[in-house]
Motif scaffolding. Structure first.
Motif, PDB file in Angstrom:
ATOM      1  N   LEU A 101       1.695  21.090 -21.803  1.00 13.84           N
ATOM      2  CA  LEU A 101       2.836  21.945 -21.468  1.00 13.84           C
ATOM      3  C   LEU A 101       3.248  22.736 -22.708  1.00 13.84           C
ATOM      4  O   LEU A 101       3.300  22.187 -23.806  1.00 13.84           O
ATOM      5  CB  LEU A 101       4.030  21.103 -21.001  1.00 13.84           C
ATOM      6  N   ASP A 102       3.545  23.996 -22.510  1.00 19.74           N
ATOM      7  CA  ASP A 102       4.108  24.810 -23.584  1.00 19.74           C
ATOM      8  C   ASP A 102       5.523  25.187 -23.153  1.00 19.74           C
ATOM      9  O   ASP A 102       5.717  26.065 -22.316  1.00 19.74           O
ATOM     10  CB  ASP A 102       3.267  26.060 -23.835  1.00 19.74           C
ATOM     11  N   ASN A 103       6.492  24.482 -23.697  1.00 17.73           N
ATOM     12  CA  ASN A 103       7.897  24.659 -23.320  1.00 17.73           C
ATOM     13  C   ASN A 103       8.698  25.419 -24.372  1.00 17.73           C
ATOM     14  O   ASN A 103       9.921  25.414 -24.344  1.00 17.73           O
ATOM     15  CB  ASN A 103       8.549  23.291 -23.094  1.00 17.73           C
ATOM     16  N   ARG A 104       8.033  26.068 -25.294  1.00 17.92           N
ATOM     17  CA  ARG A 104       8.725  26.700 -26.412  1.00 17.92           C
ATOM     18  C   ARG A 104       9.661  27.828 -25.997  1.00 17.92           C
ATOM     19  O   ARG A 104      10.643  28.078 -26.672  1.00 17.92           O
ATOM     20  CB  ARG A 104       7.722  27.217 -27.441  1.00 17.92           C
ATOM     21  N   LEU A 131       4.554  21.242 -26.254  1.00 19.42           N
ATOM     22  CA  LEU A 131       5.060  21.974 -27.403  1.00 19.42           C
ATOM     23  C   LEU A 131       6.482  22.399 -27.079  1.00 19.42           C
ATOM     24  O   LEU A 131       6.747  22.902 -25.980  1.00 19.42           O
ATOM     25  CB  LEU A 131       4.211  23.212 -27.689  1.00 19.42           C
ATOM     26  N   LEU A 132       7.385  22.192 -28.027  1.00 18.96           N
ATOM     27  CA  LEU A 132       8.794  22.531 -27.831  1.00 18.96           C
ATOM     28  C   LEU A 132       9.301  23.327 -29.020  1.00 18.96           C
ATOM     29  O   LEU A 132       8.749  23.234 -30.118  1.00 18.96           O
ATOM     30  CB  LEU A 132       9.612  21.241 -27.676  1.00 18.96           C
ATOM     31  N   TRP A 150       6.141   7.368 -26.570  1.00 22.96           N
ATOM     32  CA  TRP A 150       6.064   8.742 -27.054  1.00 22.96           C
ATOM     33  C   TRP A 150       5.867   8.741 -28.553  1.00 22.96           C
ATOM     34  O   TRP A 150       6.145   7.752 -29.231  1.00 22.96           O
ATOM     35  CB  TRP A 150       7.324   9.536 -26.687  1.00 22.96           C
ATOM     36  N   ARG A 151       5.351   9.834 -29.017  1.00 22.80           N
ATOM     37  CA  ARG A 151       5.266  10.095 -30.456  1.00 22.80           C
ATOM     38  C   ARG A 151       5.300  11.601 -30.628  1.00 22.80           C
ATOM     39  O   ARG A 151       4.930  12.359 -29.724  1.00 22.80           O
ATOM     40  CB  ARG A 151       4.017   9.486 -31.062  1.00 22.80           C
ATOM     41  N   GLY A 152       5.804  12.016 -31.757  1.00 22.85           N
ATOM     42  CA  GLY A 152       5.907  13.449 -31.955  1.00 22.85           C
ATOM     43  C   GLY A 152       6.334  13.798 -33.352  1.00 22.85           C
ATOM     44  O   GLY A 152       6.674  12.919 -34.156  1.00 22.85           O
ATOM     45  N   ARG A 162       5.623  19.026 -31.558  1.00 25.71           N
ATOM     46  CA  ARG A 162       4.529  18.569 -30.695  1.00 25.71           C
ATOM     47  C   ARG A 162       4.847  17.141 -30.245  1.00 25.71           C
ATOM     48  O   ARG A 162       5.048  16.257 -31.070  1.00 25.71           O
ATOM     49  CB  ARG A 162       3.209  18.605 -31.435  1.00 25.71           C
ATOM     50  N   LEU A 163       4.908  16.945 -28.944  1.00 26.33           N
ATOM     51  CA  LEU A 163       5.248  15.653 -28.353  1.00 26.33           C
ATOM     52  C   LEU A 163       4.099  15.184 -27.482  1.00 26.33           C
ATOM     53  O   LEU A 163       3.531  15.966 -26.719  1.00 26.33           O
ATOM     54  CB  LEU A 163       6.512  15.789 -27.497  1.00 26.33           C
TER      55      LEU A 163
END
Length: 169
Positions: A101-104, A131-132, A150-152, A162-163
């Motif tokens: 997902l690209d949520n930027r 990606l945020l 989760w990790r990021g 980046r998550l």
């Protein structure tokens, strides 16, 4: 007695802005023992957990017209309530993401909504990457509550967060 740095987010919110990064920047400027006094047009309940995870207790007072003053003070006893930490695992035992997902370019809360909805569609143990434009501090608690790992972190250029999320097994 705690010294406070004042942050008034009322004008930012009235102009349609997002004040979270300004609050976090002010937090980073605090000296040991200092606190943050926040002025907001509403009671910012989600911020209470974020600040507690960073070691701050709060006191709140309603002002005239329904506005709020919240004082965040260092809380030596808050370390036990720190932000949920993803289960430590090596990179080798996480599968390649099934979803990217690209949520930027999305405004909150849409990135969180998309990530949680996508995670619900995955099989146990599968992963997704996202990606945020900022660190998703409100999302971490939701992922943990749902049993996901989760990790990021920020990219080396610090232009995106980046998550990776692994759905509970």
């Amino acid at each position: 007695m705690t010294e406070f740095i004042d942050v008034d987010v009322r004008p930012i919110l009235r102009a349609g802005g997002e004040p979270f990064s300004i609050i976090m920047a002010a937090l980073e400027r605090l000296e040991p023992g200092e606190g943050l006094r926040l002025f907001a047009p509403f009671r910012p309940v989600p911020l209470f957990d974020v600040m507690a995870s960073k070691g701050f207790a709060h006191r709140e007072a309603e002002l005239e017209g329904g506005e709020w003053e919240i004082r965040f003070m260092p809380d030596d006893g808050s370390l036990a309530a720190a932000e949920p930490v993803p289960v430590a695992t090596s990179d080798d035992d996480w599968p390649e993401p099934a979803v990217h997902l690209d949520n930027r370019d999305l405004d909150p809360p849409e990135p969180m909504v998309r990530i949680l909805a996508s995670a619900e569609q995955l099989a146990p143990g599968q992963t997704l990457s996202a990606l945020l434009s900022r660190e998703p501090v409100f999302l971490f608690r939701e992922l943990t509550k749902r049993g996901h790992q989760w990790r990021g972190g920020f990219t080396p250029q610090r232009d995106a967060y980046r998550l990776t999320v692994r759905v509970r097994a």
